[in-house]
Design a protein around this motif. Structure first.
Motif: not given
Lengths: 357, 357
Positions: B24-36
């Motif tokens: 779930i964390g990765t999904v959130s990061r992916a959607l929000n354009g986070k770098p890692d």
DNA sequence: ACGCGCTCCGTAAACGTTTACGATACTATG
DNA sequence: CATAGTATCGTAAACGTTTACGGAGCGCGT
């Protein structure tokens, strides 16, 4: 300073609870009027909340109970309907709020930007769950937003009919009824060749208006002539243009029906320029009354209604669609054709001498 | 059907994550354009979100990051300013949105109900944390809302000046500048006795307008006569009333300055009724141009501006007050007097023969 | 004395996100 | 080969509420 600063802005219900030496749950129950809380402690809690200026954070509340207590009214700020309709939307808003406020529901307006597709905009607003229910306006003839809202299972109602919304809740001004009444009246005055104005866009009210006009004519045995449907904006400029087209028509109509009274200002001007006098040489009847046109001479025959009360009706329709309120607003029908009242003026107060066709 | 229904509406990020077999964390990061996050997985996530129609729940997001990405524009739907100001607010809204949309900020309008105190309404809206920043309009001469907003430490800007807002951000039309320019022009045409219209309410623009008028007069050595300040609504009816009062005044003024062009329609009518011809017997100059008055004869001398661009300016002022955007919108001053341009007409295009006083 | 019901309150889980932190695998560097 | 560094991801806590659940205290009837 035992319990922390007393007059600092509250951070949350937790601080309020600590301040009162009461559990957080009890505080919440007290504030929300739940039954199982001592009346005295409830008073203490309410007093402290008032004093410290505590108001529940909406995000936390919404997240927990899945409800926001906010109703959205979507408008399209660039459409000509908005541009030229006086304070129509703000008046409707007043009516909506007068109902919603009784249930502690707040109304917010969602203005779709000029450069954004209304469908995509609405989709975003729906998905964000920022409102519990939605009202859409300026319905198009075919309007995908109805499907979107139905699929999203979010309660909604429309200000305006649509082919797409045939099965869905709406309230709308009685465009066809007005066209009907106008035709009856004009024909009783001896007119047979009657023009009508309608907007050029895909907005549905224009179609409804013209359709009512067509049926009324045929009911009187007059065949529908598409050349007499004059497309123009619902503004003074549009009225001027209607006058222009009217004067250019061969076998000039002896009467014209406008879709918005504001147009009469431009129409009168154009006709005067050609020495055609409204109320003597040509009859003019208009849809919805605009206070701005009250100074016209001769006084315009037009149709009046309470836009505020239309808002009230629409609000009640919407509430009847929301499970939490539906039993409070039982309805037979969720589709309302809102009536208008004829205000006779001088602009059509003459009997046509010789039949024109 | 391994991962559950594919086309059902999404429940949350959790389901989306399960569907993708990603945390779930990765999904959130992916959607929000986070770098890692791997570019390829990001694409997968975005594609799945698009396909399943997932959009982050605003309440959850707001709760976590303490920000809503929504800006509120408070209006008072019952005030005469709204009632009579064409689509002024919707036009400003367009300008505001054109800036905000670049930052994925949504604008919502908060219409204060007629029967609710604007101060209490604003207080509620602020406390609920439904918006990140606020724009207030229709500023009163003394307006407690400024203190409220400052104390709440929520970024805000005002559409309109106020004594209470002297230190705070605002943008406002150049009412005093226009009064000044109008006086200069009228005096150059030989006028000495000049009336002015202003709203009767506590709304500040009226005071600013009259103050500019007073100073301009005194600069020309003409003493200020309170009897020449005609209080009326900014509507046709108001203009008619101004005409009435004008005709009743002893030692009738030879010129009048209106605060809104719409008033000219009523004013012209009243003057005509008394056989006083605008542009010949009396000079008329008006504040902000209204498209509705374009048909007037003689053409009105008035002041024009882009209300849309005023919205843009106000949006930039507000963003400069928000920590997250302030470096992007550096400003010297956060108080803008918005200029208007003179549009010469025929309504004051005559030289006064004999001095009137 | 016992049990029952009632009133009132505290505890903790849940809502859907974002994000700090740590874990893992892989690459580069010595 | 050892180590450091990097890229990528999973885990879990936190945001501020509401509310299901259970427990404590009390009165009352038997």
């Amino acid at each position: 300073m035992a319990h922390g600063g007393k007059l600092r802005p509250m951070k949350g219900i937790r601080q309020l609870a600590e301040h009162l030496d009461i559990s957080i749950g009890t505080v919440s129950r007290a504030l929300n009027g739940k039954p199982d809380v001592n009346e005295e402690t409830r008073k203490r809690v309410l007093a402290a909340a008032e004093q410290l200026g505590y108001v529940a954070n909406q995000s936390g509340r919404s997240l927990r109970q899945g409800t926001t207590n906010v109703i959205g009214l979507m408008i399209q700020s660039s459409r000509e309907t908005v541009e030229n309709s006086d304070n129509f939307f703000l008046t409707v808003t007043g009516g909506l709020q007068s109902v919603f406020s009784r249930h502690k529901l707040d109304l917010i307006m969602l203005p779709c930007p000029h450069d954004e597709d209304p469908y995509e905009y609405l989709k975003r607003m729906v998905a964000r769950r920022i409102v519990d229910a939605l009202i859409i306006s300026e319905t198009q003839r075919v309007d995908k937003r109805f499907d979107l809202l139905a699929k999203a299972k979010i309660p909604f109602a429309a200000l305006g009919r649509s082919l797409s919304g045939a099965q869905h809740p709406w309230a709308d001004l009685d465009f066809d009824g007005v066209a009907n009444a106008a035709i009856d009246r004009l024909i009783a005055h001896g007119h047979r060749r009657i023009a009508i104005s309608a907007p050029a866009s895909e907005i549905n009210l224009g179609f409804v208006f013209v359709e009512g006009y067509r049926r009324a004519l045929e009911r009187h045995g007059i065949s529908y002539d598409p050349a007499l449907v004059l497309r123009a904006k619902s503004s003074e400029q549009g009225g001027y243009q209607v006058g222009d087209e009217l004067l250019r028509l061969e076998n000039r109509p002896t009467a014209v029906i406008l879709i918005y009274e504001l147009m009469a200002i431009g129409l009168y001007r154009r006709l005067m320029e050609a020495d055609v006098v409204p109320g003597r040489d040509i009859a003019v009847v208009s849809f919805r009354e605009a206070p701005r046109a009250k100074f016209l001479q001769p006084a315009l025959t037009c149709f009046r209604t309470s836009v505020h009360d239309l808002g009230v009706e629409l609000a009640e329709i919407l509430l009847s669609c929301m499970p939490a309120y539906s039993e409070e607003y039982p309805r037979r029908s969720r589709q309302t054709v809102w009536p208008l009242e004829l205000i006779p003026g001088e602009s059509d107060a003459f009997q046509l001498a010789s039949p024109s066709n």
